[in-house]
Design a protein around this motif. Structure first.
Motif, PDB file in Angstrom:
ATOM      1  N   ALA A   1       0.866  -1.217   0.072  1.00 33.96           N
ATOM      2  CA  ALA A   1      -0.154   0.071   0.082  1.00 33.96           C
ATOM      3  C   ALA A   1       0.886   1.473   0.052  1.00 33.96           C
ATOM      4  CB  ALA A   1      -0.898  -0.075   1.280  1.00 33.96           C
ATOM      5  N   VAL A   2       2.074   1.040   0.248  1.00 31.46           N
ATOM      6  CA  VAL A   2       3.065   2.306   0.309  1.00 31.46           C
ATOM      7  C   VAL A   2       3.400   2.956  -1.114  1.00 31.46           C
ATOM      8  CG1 VAL A   2       5.402   2.943   0.848  1.00 31.46           C
ATOM      9  CG2 VAL A   2       4.215   1.637   2.452  1.00 31.46           C
ATOM     10  N   THR A   3       3.095   4.130  -1.262  1.00 37.32           N
ATOM     11  CA  THR A   3       3.058   4.740  -2.692  1.00 37.32           C
ATOM     12  C   THR A   3       3.931   6.081  -2.290  1.00 37.32           C
ATOM     13  OG1 THR A   3       0.924   6.156  -2.428  1.00 37.32           O
ATOM     14  CG2 THR A   3       0.878   3.950  -3.558  1.00 37.32           C
ATOM     15  N   PRO A   4       4.263   6.596  -3.364  1.00 38.71           N
ATOM     16  CA  PRO A   4       5.140   7.802  -3.208  1.00 38.71           C
ATOM     17  C   PRO A   4       4.174   9.126  -2.664  1.00 38.71           C
ATOM     18  CG  PRO A   4       5.618   6.920  -5.330  1.00 38.71           C
ATOM     19  CD  PRO A   4       4.683   6.363  -4.785  1.00 38.71           C
ATOM     20  N   GLN A   5       2.832   9.172  -2.851  1.00 33.92           N
ATOM     21  CA  GLN A   5       2.088  10.256  -2.404  1.00 33.92           C
ATOM     22  C   GLN A   5       1.839  10.224  -1.030  1.00 33.92           C
ATOM     23  OE1 GLN A   5       1.562   7.909  -5.061  1.00 33.92           O
ATOM     24  NE2 GLN A   5       1.812   9.253  -6.953  1.00 33.92           N
ATOM     25  N   LEU A   6       2.030   8.911  -0.467  1.00 31.49           N
ATOM     26  CA  LEU A   6       1.774   8.692   1.029  1.00 31.49           C
ATOM     27  C   LEU A   6       2.996   8.942   2.079  1.00 31.49           C
ATOM     28  CD1 LEU A   6      -0.456   5.408   0.829  1.00 31.49           C
ATOM     29  CD2 LEU A   6      -1.256   8.028   0.837  1.00 31.49           C
ATOM     30  N   LEU A   7       4.139   9.080   1.349  1.00 33.06           N
ATOM     31  CA  LEU A   7       5.386   9.250   2.089  1.00 33.06           C
ATOM     32  C   LEU A   7       5.247  10.297   3.390  1.00 33.06           C
ATOM     33  CD1 LEU A   7       8.317   8.265  -0.430  1.00 33.06           C
ATOM     34  CD2 LEU A   7       7.219   6.739   1.652  1.00 33.06           C
ATOM     35  N   SER A   8       4.429  11.407   2.946  1.00 36.00           N
ATOM     36  CA  SER A   8       4.473  12.683   3.791  1.00 36.00           C
ATOM     37  C   SER A   8       3.211  12.547   4.765  1.00 36.00           C
ATOM     38  CB  SER A   8       4.356  14.074   2.994  1.00 36.00           C
ATOM     39  OG  SER A   8       3.209  13.873   2.432  1.00 36.00           O
ATOM     40  N   ARG A   9       2.469  11.313   4.655  1.00 36.96           N
ATOM     41  CA  ARG A   9       1.332  11.093   5.459  1.00 36.96           C
ATOM     42  C   ARG A   9       1.883  11.035   7.042  1.00 36.96           C
ATOM     43  NH1 ARG A   9      -3.363   8.487   3.159  1.00 36.96           N
ATOM     44  NH2 ARG A   9      -4.122   8.528   5.252  1.00 36.96           N
TER      45      ARG A   9
ATOM     46  N   SER B   1      11.051   7.111  -4.308  1.00 35.76           N
ATOM     47  CA  SER B   1      12.116   6.322  -3.342  1.00 35.76           C
ATOM     48  C   SER B   1      10.958   5.540  -2.615  1.00 35.76           C
ATOM     49  CB  SER B   1      12.737   7.420  -2.578  1.00 35.76           C
ATOM     50  OG  SER B   1      11.825   8.135  -1.449  1.00 35.76           O
ATOM     51  N   ALA B   2       9.709   5.637  -2.770  1.00 36.58           N
ATOM     52  CA  ALA B   2       8.805   4.512  -1.939  1.00 36.58           C
ATOM     53  C   ALA B   2       9.122   3.385  -2.347  1.00 36.58           C
ATOM     54  CB  ALA B   2       7.312   5.147  -2.259  1.00 36.58           C
TER      55      ALA B   2
ATOM     56  N   SER C   1       0.381   0.501   7.901  1.00 37.16           N
ATOM     57  CA  SER C   1      -1.031   0.287   7.429  1.00 37.16           C
ATOM     58  C   SER C   1      -1.708   1.519   7.656  1.00 37.16           C
ATOM     59  CB  SER C   1      -1.357  -1.014   8.097  1.00 37.16           C
ATOM     60  OG  SER C   1      -2.661  -1.320   7.743  1.00 37.16           O
ATOM     61  N   GLN C   2      -1.898   1.858   8.883  1.00 33.62           N
ATOM     62  CA  GLN C   2      -2.731   3.082   9.278  1.00 33.62           C
ATOM     63  C   GLN C   2      -2.411   4.285   8.319  1.00 33.62           C
ATOM     64  OE1 GLN C   2      -3.782   4.169  13.357  1.00 33.62           O
ATOM     65  NE2 GLN C   2      -4.193   2.054  13.806  1.00 33.62           N
ATOM     66  N   ALA C   3      -1.248   4.907   8.443  1.00 33.37           N
ATOM     67  CA  ALA C   3      -0.892   5.784   7.458  1.00 33.37           C
ATOM     68  C   ALA C   3      -1.149   5.722   6.020  1.00 33.37           C
ATOM     69  CB  ALA C   3       0.975   6.105   7.378  1.00 33.37           C
ATOM     70  N   CYS C   4      -1.182   4.298   5.674  1.00 29.31           N
ATOM     71  CA  CYS C   4      -1.718   4.206   3.999  1.00 29.31           C
ATOM     72  C   CYS C   4      -2.918   4.110   3.783  1.00 29.31           C
ATOM     73  CB  CYS C   4      -1.080   3.028   3.820  1.00 29.31           C
ATOM     74  SG  CYS C   4       0.929   3.099   3.507  1.00 29.31           S
ATOM     75  N   GLY C   5      -3.738   4.088   5.339  1.00 34.22           N
ATOM     76  CA  GLY C   5      -5.267   4.216   5.289  1.00 34.22           C
ATOM     77  C   GLY C   5      -6.021   2.802   5.091  1.00 34.22           C
TER      78      GLY C   5
END
Length: 194
Positions: A14-22, A71-72, A127-131
């Motif tokens: 579930a880790v994507t580049p868009q989520l790295l700052s979450r 870099s994700a 997992s929580q950070a990725c929703g």
């Protein structure tokens, strides 16, 4: 340890580049910092299992400069490589030899338990950070909660852990474990809708 790594592997897709700052449940850390911390934790555990010694630093985790968004994939790849190397080293280790941590001996199985706890709980944070909000499976979460109560005191745990958070009466084993380690139990229905 194997179950913790398997669970972590299941959330990493579930880790994507868009989520790295979450933000993550780890206070003041974003997903990128958490993945970098996990890499360092896996390396430290590997050192303990292969060299039978670990030098600890209780300094706060330093923020690294952000690299490009692509870099994700690299962060996930390094996590998986380190976790695989850790499992291999653990299988080869001599369980009769203690691990020395800051001059204090610890049974190797205790280090394995601490490693499983670190990996599983941070995977839940990821997992929580990725929703996703994918809970730690019940059996390992129950076992890890018993280990957490032995390894992490209720008092005097700052700066490594926050105080235990309340867990509602019908909480899952995963919720009780993460709450014990200072993460608030989230209303998963609200997270799914938002």
């Amino acid at each position: 340890l194997t179950q913790a790594v398997s669970y972590a592997d299941s959330v990493l897709d579930a880790v994507t580049p868009q989520l790295l700052s979450r933000p993550t449940p780890c206070h003041a850390w974003d997903l990128r910092m958490l993945l970098e911390h996990a890499e360092e934790s896996l390396a430290t555990l590997h050192e303990g299992i292969t060299a039978y010694q670990v030098a600890l630093s209780l300094a706060p985790y330093p923020a690294r400069p952000a690299s490009d968004a692509s870099s994700a994939a690299a962060l996930v790849s390094v996590f998986r490589q380190c976790a695989t190397a850790l499992l291999h080293a653990s299988a080869q280790a001599d369980g009769d030899l203690p691990v020395t941590i800051e001059g204090h001996p610890m049974p190797l199985d205790c280090l394995r338990a601490a490693g499983a706890l670190e990996i599983a709980v941070h995977a839940c944070d990821i997992s929580q950070a990725c929703g996703q909000c994918l809970p730690i499976p019940d059996e390992p979460a129950t076992d890890l909660l018993e280990q957490a109560r032995l390894l992490v005191p209720r008092l005097g745990r700052h700066p490594l852990f926050a105080a235990p958070a309340p867990a509602p009466p019908r909480s899952t084993s995963s919720d009780r474990l993460t709450a014990y380690l200072g993460r608030p139990v989230r209303n998963k229905d609200l997270l799914v809708r938002n």
